[in-house]
Design an enzyme around this catalytic site. Structure first.
Site, PDB file in Angstrom:
ATOM      1  N   ALA A 176       0.833  -1.204   0.000  1.00  0.00           N
ATOM      2  CA  ALA A 176       0.000   0.000   0.000  1.00  0.00           C
ATOM      3  C   ALA A 176       0.867   1.253   0.000  1.00  0.00           C
ATOM      4  CB  ALA A 176      -0.934  -0.009   1.211  1.00  0.00           C
ATOM      5  N   ASP A 177       1.893   1.278   0.847  1.00  0.00           N
ATOM      6  CA  ASP A 177       2.813   2.419   0.879  1.00  0.00           C
ATOM      7  C   ASP A 177       3.560   2.565  -0.435  1.00  0.00           C
ATOM      8  OD1 ASP A 177       2.452   3.715   3.297  1.00  0.00           O
ATOM      9  OD2 ASP A 177       3.809   2.412   4.388  1.00  0.00           O
ATOM     10  N   LEU A 178       4.096   1.469  -0.936  1.00  0.00           N
ATOM     11  CA  LEU A 178       4.881   1.528  -2.172  1.00  0.00           C
ATOM     12  C   LEU A 178       4.007   1.954  -3.343  1.00  0.00           C
ATOM     13  CD1 LEU A 178       7.059  -1.683  -1.689  1.00  0.00           C
ATOM     14  CD2 LEU A 178       7.809   0.701  -1.487  1.00  0.00           C
TER      15      LEU A 178
END
Length: 406
Positions: A176-178
């Site tokens: 999700a962050d990436l």
């Protein structure tokens, strides 16, 4: 065709100035992607430790976090104290000639500082202002903090990751962050192209939760079409079979034979032409419905040889297949090495460090990995001087605590 040699060649984003006020992962990953393609990324860090990733670990190498080293190459670091009016004023001067600002503060923080989009646009109408947050800047969850784990859960990703009957499992990487970092870079470059056409800057935002949700392509499509909630399937594909990991004599092998021609080549390569005569395996729909029995039939054969032997057989037959590597095996792989994905840099404290190479290889204007992650405040004096601060002004900011430098 040989890989591009970046020496002496222009990078595509040279001349673009990015002020990165973000920390941890999504924002720094975005700015790293821009820096790799030649943007001048100035990392704005807080006093008293800087980006929290500097203290994430283990391991710590000469006081430097491996996580920080991995995410902040090709950048310059300055330290500004936004709790000091002079620190905020210095930031405003830096923004005058910037092309992009990236921030991931909690909702309302930049407004209170007078560094929100409307305020910055008055200083620099062409600015591209990228906000990254857990749930977006609008809607009922706008005030909530968000993290990768929370986003994976609320986007549905954890509901269909793992094996049937297992407790909730997150994806092994912070997807999700990436993905939020990737979507931010995509949005920034789209906005920059728009500015080239019109001269107009703009505000853009990316939500970590939406960045995860956007990747549920097959699962959402299946739900929209049938109303059925997709379950976890282990390594199997939701729409095709066989497309999964299968047991061998000494481990597992991944097989990609979802279309009819690959299925037929697979059966021929492993001497299981008999499976071509099985009615329930005659097409992808049947193989998908009968995936469990198909898995048993295939593993009966794959269990007779090693993963390496099967990879060689299937490669010769043109059937997509591969081993499941651990990280040591990944970085020893000849293809990874041949494609220059293992890049070394010399860090002033740590010495030689290894970095993941460029996944996007431009042949006319290639990106470059040229410098290690910066020491905290390493470039404070340099960056401020470039923005017109006199030597006396710089030293006064440092002496007052509005800025820090090494």
């Amino acid at each position: 065709m040989e890989l591009p040699n970046a020496v002496g060649m222009p990078s595509p984003l040279e001349g673009i100035k990015v002020l990165d006020c973000s920390q941890i992962l999504a924002g720094p990953y975005c700015s790293m992607l821009l820096a790799d393609m030649g943007a001048d990324v100035v990392k704005i860090e807080k006093p008293g430790g800087g980006d929290d990733t500097r203290r994430m670990g283990p391991p710590f190498l000469e006081g430097e976090s491996a996580a920080f080293l991995a995410m902040n190459r090709n950048k310059r670091s300055i330290v500004l104290n936004f709790k000091d009016a002079d620190g905020v004023a210095a930031m405003r001067r830096l923004l005058v000639d910037a092309d992009v600002i990236i921030e991931n503060y909690r909702a309302g923080v930049m407004d209170r500082l007078g560094l929100d989009y409307e305020a910055v646009r008055e200083l620099n109408p062409g600015i591209i202002y990228c906000s990254i947050s857990g749930f977006g800047r609008t809607g009922p969850y706008a005030e909530r903090a968000g993290f990768d784990l929370i986003a994976q859960g609320m986007s549905g990703v954890m509901s269909f990751t793992g094996i049937p009957g297992s407790p909730p499992v997150k994806v092994g990487v912070p997807m999700a962050d990436l993905n939020a970092g990737l979507y931010s870079a995509y949005g920034i470059l789209s906005a920059y192209i728009h500015r080239l056409k019109t001269g107009e800057g703009q505000y853009l935002e990316v939500s970590i939760m939406e960045a995860a949700l956007a990747y549920t392509v097959w699962e959402s499509a299946s739900y929209f079409a049938t109303g059925n909630v997709p379950p976890p399937l282990g390594s199997a594909h939701r729409l095709s079979a066989p497309y999964q990991a299968l047991r061998t004599a000494d481990g597992h092998i991944t097989i990609g034979a979802p279309n009819q021609s690959n299925w037929e080549r697979l059966c021929q390569a492993i001497d299981r032409e008999d499976l071509l005569e099985v009615e329930k395996y005659s097409d992808n729909a049947g193989r998908l419905i009968n995936r469990e029995s198909l898995e048993r039939d295939l593993e009966e054969t794959f269990g007779t040889r090693s993963t390496k032997e099967w990879c060689e057989i299937l490669d010769a037959a043109g059937v997509p297949a591969g081993p499941i590597y651990n990280m040591e095996q990944v970085w020893d792989d000849e293809q990874v090495q041949a494609r220059e994905m293992d890049v070394t840099l010399e860090h002033p404290k740590v010495g030689t460090t290894r970095n993941i190479g460029l996944a996007a290889k431009l042949y006319g204007s290639p990106g470059k990995i040229h410098s290690p992650s910066p020491l905290m405040g390493q470039h404070t004096r340099e960056v401020l001087a470039e923005s017109g601060f006199s030597e006396a002004e710089i030293e006064e900011l440092i002496a007052s605590g509005a800025a820090e430098a090494v």
